[in-house]
Design a protein around this motif. Structure first.
Motif, short mmCIF file in Angstrom:
data_model
loop_
_atom_site.label_atom_id
_atom_site.label_comp_id
_atom_site.label_asym_id
_atom_site.label_seq_id
_atom_site.Cartn_x
_atom_site.Cartn_y
_atom_site.Cartn_z
N HIS A 1 0.83 -1.20 0.00
CA HIS A 1 0.00 0.00 0.00
C HIS A 1 0.86 1.25 0.00
O HIS A 1 0.83 2.03 0.96
N HIS B 1 0.38 -3.77 7.41
CA HIS B 1 -0.17 -3.91 6.06
C HIS B 1 -0.25 -2.56 5.34
O HIS B 1 -0.15 -2.51 4.12
N HIS C 1 -6.11 -1.88 7.08
CA HIS C 1 -6.17 -0.70 6.22
C HIS C 1 -6.42 0.60 6.97
O HIS C 1 -7.46 0.78 7.60
N HIS D 1 -7.12 -4.88 -4.53
CA HIS D 1 -6.98 -3.42 -4.64
C HIS D 1 -6.75 -2.99 -6.09
O HIS D 1 -6.25 -3.78 -6.89
FE LIG Z 1 -4.68 -4.35 1.50
#
Ligand SMILES: [Fe+2]
Length: 474
Positions: free
Chosen positions: A173, A223, A292, A467
């Protein structure tokens, strides 16, 4: 009644610029492509004589890129598996390749050690995509990027940054600073002194600067993270990586096995100055787990940090394919929380902005690091725990709007702004599975009303993905 499980079955075919039938009305300004990534195949081999061997965890399925291109008033779909070593092992040789997240690889773990610290990294980059300059990259949670052609989605091969940042894991990310266009990311180095390495990739470049290196006592699984104009914020949850157990003979077979939830410890927000690279605040809260972050911004002497929180880390185990294919998503049950993190020490406090079943949050990326009004997410509204709603949360009034339709299951909602418009002006795109029709469609919601503008029907089921990013003008 049709259920979500066909979304966890392998895709049998690829699409090459297929014109999709569209119901409704696409905005004339919508010009570009939604490129998404996620698992698309869950067992080794193909055809007669294929090995009867499957991946154990959803996170391990073979990367399938998908692109919805808005072109000449229509929508074209292209899907392509990444041609990686993992793909060749699985599809052409009928065996599982390098060890991944929750699937045991063939052979002993020790035999796969490459640097006496960690097992060989997978190249199955199935989590997200990013762009730097003309390079389009598929990403996963190890620092192996795979380049692909943005037009055809054909694999160009492994791609390395032009620098000497060395790491064992990396967040899938990366976040783009809307002011400078620079991409920030976080890597983890294990070894004698584990550390997080925070990097900054200037817009369009291929070489990263190191913003900060933070020593760790116990490495924890991270993450994603948040970025403000002044800070990077990491929510360090007590999901500890047992690195020694990964390298010890007879130790853990998979990365998943090496994760140890320690609820007696707090979750600690670590705020790092972008200017100095120093940790400027560490602030604890009772243990929670997050995949997230949403957004974060500064308010007086505090940082406001929005994220989707779970009471514990059982969600990680619950995404094992056997459980998902058994018909129940047991713990995909996150709350959208707003943490208030004091920059001068003290404990973090929180309020819940939206409760229950939330996952895969997004927002208007132009507002990154600044106050913002809307967050979008999927929500599990049914008894099986699968995400069958899309929600928009007004963060000022806490009004929640919902899109839902019987027997449909929704993917990550991506906001695409109308050029020159505000947070209300744009569309929200989500790949939705119509389980009754056994067909997926791209849903186009009006961001202001949160009502449907259009849907474009894929020829078949697209397996659930993780994603994606919208690229204007592609
Ligand atoms: Fe993710």
């Amino acid at each position: 009644m049709a259920d979500y499980r066909i979304g966890f079955e392998s895709a049998e075919t690829e699409c090459d610029g297929v014109d999709l039938p569209v119901d409704g009305d696409l905005p004339a300004w919508l010009d570009g492509a939604l490129v998404r990534n996620g698992p698309g195949k869950f067992e080794a081999g193909c055809g007669e004589g294929a090995a009867d061997e499957g991946f154990a965890h959803w996170f391990d399925g073979l990367a399938l890129l998908r692109k919805f291109a808005f072109r000449d008033g229509g929508v074209e779909l292209t899907t392509r598996f990444l041609r990686t070593d993992e793909y060749r092992a699985v599809v052409e040789e009928g065996r599982l390749g390098a060890g991944q997240f929750g699937t045991r690889a063939g052979g002993s773990l020790l035999g796969r050690l490459t640097d006496a610290v960690l097992p060989e990294s997978t190249d199955n980059a199935n989590v997200n995509v990013m762009r730097t300059g003309e390079h389009f990259l598929a990403l996963t949670e190890v620092p192996t990027q795979v380049a692909f052609d943005p037009e055809t989605l054909e694999t160009r091969g492994e791609w390395a940054f032009d620098d000497d940042v060395d790491a064992h894991m990396a967040c899938a990310h990366p976040v783009v600073d809307p002011e400078s266009g620079a991409t920030f990311n976080l890597s983890v180095r294990f070894g004698r002194t584990p550390s997080y390495v925070l990097t900054r990739l200037p817009a369009g470049e291929t070489s990263r600067d190191v913003v900060a290196t933070l020593s760790l006592s116990d490495p924890v699984y991270v993450h994603s993270f948040a970025l403000t104009p002044g800070h990077v914020v990491i929510a360090a949850c007590p999901l500890v990586v047992d690195v020694l157990g990964l390298v010890r003979p007879g130790g853990h077979d998979t990365f998943l096995d090496a994760l140890d939830w320690r609820p007696g410890r707090p979750t600690t927000f670590v705020a790092v100055s972008r200017e100095t690279g120093n940790v400027v605040a560490e602030s604890s809260a009772p243990a929670f787990f997050t995949f997230h972050h949403v957004n974060a911004f500064r308010r007086a002497d505090r940082l406001v940090v929005d994220l989707v929180a779970f009471d514990d880390a059982s969600v990680v185990d619950s995404l094992a394919l056997a459980d998902l294919q058994a018909g129940s998503v047991r713990t995909l049950d996150g709350d959208l929380r707003r943490y208030s993190v004091p920059l001068d020490g003290g404990r973090a406090t929180h309020e819940t902005l939206a409760a229950g079943g939330l996952s895969l949050p997004r927002f208007d990326e132009r507002r990154r690091g600044r106050p913002y009004q809307y967050a979008y997410a999927t929500r599990a509204g049914g008894e099986d725990g699968a995400p069958n709603h899309l929600v928009r949360v007004d963060l000022e009034t806490l009004e929640t709007r919902v899109w839902e339709e019987a027997e449909t299951f929704c993917g990550e909602p991506v906001f695409v702004p109308e050029p020159g418009g505000g947070e209300r002006d744009g569309v929200v795109l989500s790949v939705v599975l119509d389980a009754a029709r056994e067909q997926s469609f791209l849903l186009v919601l009006d961001a202001d009303s949160f009502e449907e503008r259009a849907r474009a029907w894929a020829p078949d089921v697209l397996p659930f993905d993780f994603h994606g990013q919208f690229y204007m003008g592609r």
